[in-house]
Design a protein around this motif. Structure first.
Motif, PDB file in Angstrom:
ATOM      1  N   GLU A  44      39.098  36.096  35.544  1.00  0.00           N
ATOM      2  CA  GLU A  44      39.171  35.703  36.959  1.00  0.00           C
ATOM      3  C   GLU A  44      40.206  36.546  37.694  1.00  0.00           C
ATOM      4  N   LYS A  45      41.354  36.705  37.068  1.00  0.00           N
ATOM      5  CA  LYS A  45      42.422  37.508  37.662  1.00  0.00           C
ATOM      6  C   LYS A  45      41.989  38.976  37.808  1.00  0.00           C
ATOM      7  N   ALA A  46      41.345  39.503  36.754  1.00  0.00           N
ATOM      8  CA  ALA A  46      40.901  40.901  36.777  1.00  0.00           C
ATOM      9  C   ALA A  46      39.843  41.137  37.849  1.00  0.00           C
ATOM     10  N   ALA A  47      38.895  40.204  37.959  1.00  0.00           N
ATOM     11  CA  ALA A  47      37.832  40.332  38.971  1.00  0.00           C
ATOM     12  C   ALA A  47      38.431  40.376  40.381  1.00  0.00           C
ATOM     13  N   THR A  48      39.439  39.528  40.611  1.00  0.00           N
ATOM     14  CA  THR A  48      40.114  39.504  41.918  1.00  0.00           C
ATOM     15  C   THR A  48      40.854  40.812  42.168  1.00  0.00           C
ATOM     16  N   GLU A  49      41.548  41.293  41.139  1.00  0.00           N
ATOM     17  CA  GLU A  49      42.358  42.512  41.282  1.00  0.00           C
ATOM     18  C   GLU A  49      41.520  43.746  41.600  1.00  0.00           C
ATOM     19  N   VAL A  50      40.313  43.835  40.997  1.00  0.00           N
ATOM     20  CA  VAL A  50      39.478  45.022  41.274  1.00  0.00           C
ATOM     21  C   VAL A  50      38.560  44.818  42.479  1.00  0.00           C
ATOM     22  N   GLY A  51      38.631  43.626  43.097  1.00  0.00           N
ATOM     23  CA  GLY A  51      37.921  43.408  44.352  1.00  0.00           C
ATOM     24  C   GLY A  51      36.469  43.008  44.240  1.00  0.00           C
ATOM     25  N   ILE A  52      36.087  42.319  43.165  1.00  0.00           N
ATOM     26  CA  ILE A  52      34.710  41.831  43.070  1.00  0.00           C
ATOM     27  C   ILE A  52      34.589  40.586  43.947  1.00  0.00           C
ATOM     28  N   PRO A  53      33.657  40.551  44.892  1.00  0.00           N
ATOM     29  CA  PRO A  53      33.520  39.389  45.782  1.00  0.00           C
ATOM     30  C   PRO A  53      33.244  38.105  44.990  1.00  0.00           C
ATOM     31  N   LYS A  54      33.855  37.019  45.421  1.00  0.00           N
ATOM     32  CA  LYS A  54      33.768  35.739  44.699  1.00  0.00           C
ATOM     33  C   LYS A  54      32.336  35.266  44.489  1.00  0.00           C
ATOM     34  N   ASP A  55      31.470  35.541  45.474  1.00  0.00           N
ATOM     35  CA  ASP A  55      30.091  35.052  45.357  1.00  0.00           C
ATOM     36  C   ASP A  55      29.206  35.986  44.541  1.00  0.00           C
ATOM     37  N   SER A  56      29.815  37.020  43.945  1.00  0.00           N
ATOM     38  CA  SER A  56      29.025  38.008  43.193  1.00  0.00           C
ATOM     39  C   SER A  56      29.147  37.851  41.675  1.00  0.00           C
ATOM     40  N   TYR A  57      29.896  36.859  41.222  1.00  0.00           N
ATOM     41  CA  TYR A  57      30.040  36.720  39.766  1.00  0.00           C
ATOM     42  C   TYR A  57      30.235  35.272  39.348  1.00  0.00           C
ATOM     43  N   THR A  58      29.879  35.027  38.097  1.00  0.00           N
ATOM     44  CA  THR A  58      30.125  33.756  37.421  1.00  0.00           C
ATOM     45  C   THR A  58      30.730  34.092  36.073  1.00  0.00           C
ATOM     46  N   ILE A  59      31.858  33.471  35.744  1.00  0.00           N
ATOM     47  CA  ILE A  59      32.521  33.750  34.464  1.00  0.00           C
ATOM     48  C   ILE A  59      32.163  32.662  33.460  1.00  0.00           C
ATOM     49  N   LEU A  60      31.657  33.086  32.296  1.00  0.00           N
ATOM     50  CA  LEU A  60      31.314  32.151  31.219  1.00  0.00           C
ATOM     51  C   LEU A  60      31.999  32.586  29.929  1.00  0.00           C
ATOM     52  N   HIS A  61      32.389  31.609  29.136  1.00  0.00           N
ATOM     53  CA  HIS A  61      33.091  31.919  27.889  1.00  0.00           C
ATOM     54  C   HIS A  61      32.125  32.391  26.806  1.00  0.00           C
ATOM     55  N   ILE A  62      32.505  33.469  26.112  1.00  0.00           N
ATOM     56  CA  ILE A  62      31.796  33.908  24.911  1.00  0.00           C
ATOM     57  C   ILE A  62      32.772  34.611  23.981  1.00  0.00           C
TER      58      ILE A  62
END
Length: 320
Positions: A44-62
């Motif tokens: 979540e932190k990495a996605a925010t830092e590189v500027g991926i828009p919030k509505d463009s991703y879903t994070i799931l555990h694997i």
């Protein structure tokens, strides 16, 4: 393009490195990215830092090392109600300095479990999801590495990969067996062997399913991403010198951003719709460097070995 119209891609290993930047590149091109990773907070932190828009991703555990975790991830993905239009098997571990082998929850050597068996299970089960997708250009992509091939400069450095007769698979990695060839544990070779398995898996997926499904199965080596966290378990001095060596001596250095763009291209651009291909950009970092289909190593193009690996892996991941 609204949420329901966006094509969906699953990428493993997205909290850093090529997976994160591949997610960024595909989100920028209008895809919704299912970011599969072990550490949700880090992703979540990495996605925010590189500027991926919030509505463009879903994070799931694997956790690719755990077959149960892979199955839970698939169930979580299905619960989102999204179609699966592309799958990128990117996650990998590389532990060159460990002296003794580590084991997965199922008892398999950790490198082969994470890099090969977890992705093998993911590809086989999610193939059914991809078959149901109405998207006209579905693709399944497995990340490769130059070190899988002893015929290339990067692959000539010992220890060289050698799957032998797949004795480790045949014996279920029962203690004390840890290596695919059944021989003494060697952590660097374990990584290289697992990446040969990745290419064999891609080629066997192509042979078995491309014609009947229309799905494109490919691999790629995006170039030497020398600053990727893949090397976080190496000597600190190596981590400092290796990018410099690749930038100024070999010319093989590629940034994480550029590697991510290349992953996105293989997932969606028309020129990469060649199933069974292993894409490479050679050893130059120039952005306009021409891509080409690379000949894989002798072991990775051994059809008999691919079929035997497939049958043994099916058994080990419980798909019999």
């Amino acid at each position: 393009m609204d949420r329901d119209q966006k094509p969906t891609v699953v990428i493993t290993g997205t909290s850093s490195g090529v997976g994160l930047y591949g997610a960024k590149a595909l989100a920028k091109r209008g895809w919704h990215v299912i970011m599969g990773c072990r550490d949700l907070e880090k992703a979540e932190k990495a996605a925010t830092e590189v500027g991926i828009p919030k509505d463009s991703y879903t994070i799931l555990h694997i956790d690719l090392a755990s077959l149960d975790s892979v199955r839970r991830f698939i169930n979580q993905f299905r619960a989102t109600g999204r179609t699966l239009d592309a799958l990128v098997c990117n996650a990998a571990i590389y532990m060159p300095l460990i002296k003794a082998p580590l084991r997965s929850p199922e008892g398999y050597e950790l490198t082969v479990a994470t890099n090969h068996l977890g992705h093998f299970l993911l590809c086989n089960v999610m193939l059914e999801d991809m078959k149901r997708s109405p998207y006209p250009d579905r693709r399944m992509v497995i990340l490769g590495t130059v070190t899988h091939n002893p015929e290339e400069l990067g692959g000539k450095i010992p220890p060289r990969p050698d799957l032998g007769d797949l004795e480790g698979f045949a014996k279920g990695f029962q203690d004390p067996i840890t290596m695919i060839d059944g021989k003494k544990f060697e952590p660097v070779k374990a990584y290289k062997d697992s990446k040969v398995c990745n290419v064999l898996t891609m080629r066997e997926l192509h042979r078995r399913y491309h014609e009947s499904t229309g799905i494109t199965f490919t691999s790629l080596y995006p170039g030497c991403v020398a600053e990727t966290p893949l090397f976080r378990n190496h000597y600190p001095l190596f981590q400092k010198i290796f990018p410099i060596f690749q930038k100024y001596i070999t010319g093989g250095y590629v940034s994480q951003d550029l590697a991510g763009e290349r992953v996105a291209a293989v997932v969606m651009d028309p020129e990469y719709k060649q199933s069974g291909a292993y894409w490479s950009w050679g050893n130059r970092q120039k952005k306009n460097r021409q891509s080409f289909v690379q000949k894989v190593s002798p072991q990775a193009r051994d059809d008999e070995k691919a079929e035997r690996l497939w049958d043994l892996s099916i058994n080990l991941v419980g798909l019999v």
